[in-house]
Design an enzyme around this catalytic site. Structure first.
Site, PDB file in Angstrom:
ATOM      1  CG  LEU A  56      -3.257   6.242  18.036  1.00  0.00           C
ATOM      2  CD1 LEU A  56      -3.010   7.653  18.502  1.00  0.00           C
ATOM      3  CD2 LEU A  56      -4.067   6.217  16.746  1.00  0.00           C
ATOM      4  CG  ASN A  87       0.958   6.570  14.001  1.00  0.00           C
ATOM      5  OD1 ASN A  87       1.724   5.649  14.211  1.00  0.00           O
ATOM      6  ND2 ASN A  87       0.635   6.951  12.776  1.00  0.00           N
ATOM      7  CE  LYS A 101       3.724  -3.632  25.319  1.00  0.00           C
ATOM      8  NZ  LYS A 101       2.709  -3.110  24.456  1.00  0.00           N
TER       9      LYS A 101
END
EC number: 1.1.1.31
Length: 319
Positions: A86, A91, A192
């Site tokens: 998403l 979200n 990340k």
């Protein structure tokens, strides 16, 4: 010839049998990344039960054999392994905890893998909410972009219970070339965010360098060649050059279409900024990169690839 045909039929039977033995996998979020990822699960013989907030996004996947349902809750009702991909933290919160969310109908023991890039604190929140329902949540954001998603060459950075890692790895290896266990929930997101902050800083540096070299009369292809055999070499110069015409098959040679959008990079840099503030970590270049990509997003570059920073710098000097 007869033997070849017989072998081919046997192979088909084996693949059908392996599909029958594999339990369905739920997939929520069929955008630029989610769609090719779900496709690779189907290619590996996993029945896929999918949904997306935009029903038209499901059409392509439905045509190649996925079962499409109306909501995340419906997916949770039919699958005990679910992957979500998403755009942002809100979200993810909605898909997991909303009125038609996964946790409304999740079965005990369900494995929930979120490959969205979001705030690590939200990942930890979702893990707690899932645990209350007897489910297991892991964060597994990806690096590699749309091209790597199509070729099943993504890198997954996984955070969560180590004893559940093997179960997650089984599915993730169908969609990626590298699957790395990072630690507890949220550490996948941390890895990340750190990677993308460095990527943004490196891309801005590459664009500035190329622009200066061109202004000094250097041929961009020659300069790229020199950089890539010297200590200045980085992924942005070597694999994703921001100057149009220097490299084939990258967004800069396609009017900066496709790839990784400027708004998404601005979002990820915003996450880096938030986490840096929360941990009292100085990130002077990360903060500056965040501001640059935010300005670009408001100046017509929002949907262009983040390497369009080169074009942005060229326009700035013309003012």
């Amino acid at each position: 010839y007869h033997r070849l045909v017989t072998t081919d039929l046997l192979l088909k039977k084996v693949s059908l049998r392996s599909m029958a033995s594999k339990t369905p996998v739920g997939f929520i979020g069929l955008g630029n990344m989610g769609s090719p990822m779900a496709t690779n699960l189907l290619k590996n013989g996993y029945p896929v039960i999918a949904t997306d907030v935009f029903p038209e996004s499901c059409k392509e996947l439905q045509d190649i054999g996925a079962q499409v349902v109306d909501s995340p809750a419906d997916v949770a009702d039919r699958a005990d392994r679910i992957i979500t991909m998403l755009p942002s933290s809100p979200n993810v919160i909605e898909v997991y905890t909303g009125p038609n969310g996964i946790l409304k109908k999740v079965k005990k023991g369900t494995l929930l893998i979120d490959s969205s890039t979001i705030d690590p604190a939200v990942s930890r929140e979702m893990a707690k909410a899932a645990e209350k329902m007897g489910a297991v949540f892991m964060d597994a954001p990806v690096s590699g972009g749309v091209g790597a998603a199509s070729l099943a060459k993504l890198t997954f950075m996984v955070g969560g219970l180590e004893e559940e890692y093997e179960a997650a790895q089984e599915l993730l290896t169908c969609m990626g070339a590298n699957v790395v266990y990072c630690g507890q929930v949220g550490t996948g997101q941390a890895a990340k965010i750190c990677n993308n902050m460095l990527l943004a800083i490196g891309m801005i540096g590459t664009a500035e360098t190329m622009n200066l070299g061109i202004r000094l009369g250097l041929d961009p292809k020659l300069l790229t060649k020199i950089l890539n055999m010297s200590s200045g070499r980085c992924w942005s110069s070597d694999k994703y050059n921001p100057v149009p015409g220097v490299m084939e098959g990258v967004p800069s040679s396609n009017n900066y279409q496709g790839g990784f959008g400027t708004t998404l990079m601005a979002k990820d840099l915003g996450l880096a900024q938030n986490t840096a503030t929360n941990t009292k970590t100085p990130i002077p270049l990360g903060s500056l990169a965040h501001q640059i990509y935010r300005v670009m997003s408001s100046r017509g570059y929002a949907n262009k690839d983040f390497s369009s920073i080169f074009q942005f710098l060229r326009e700035e000097e013309g003012q």
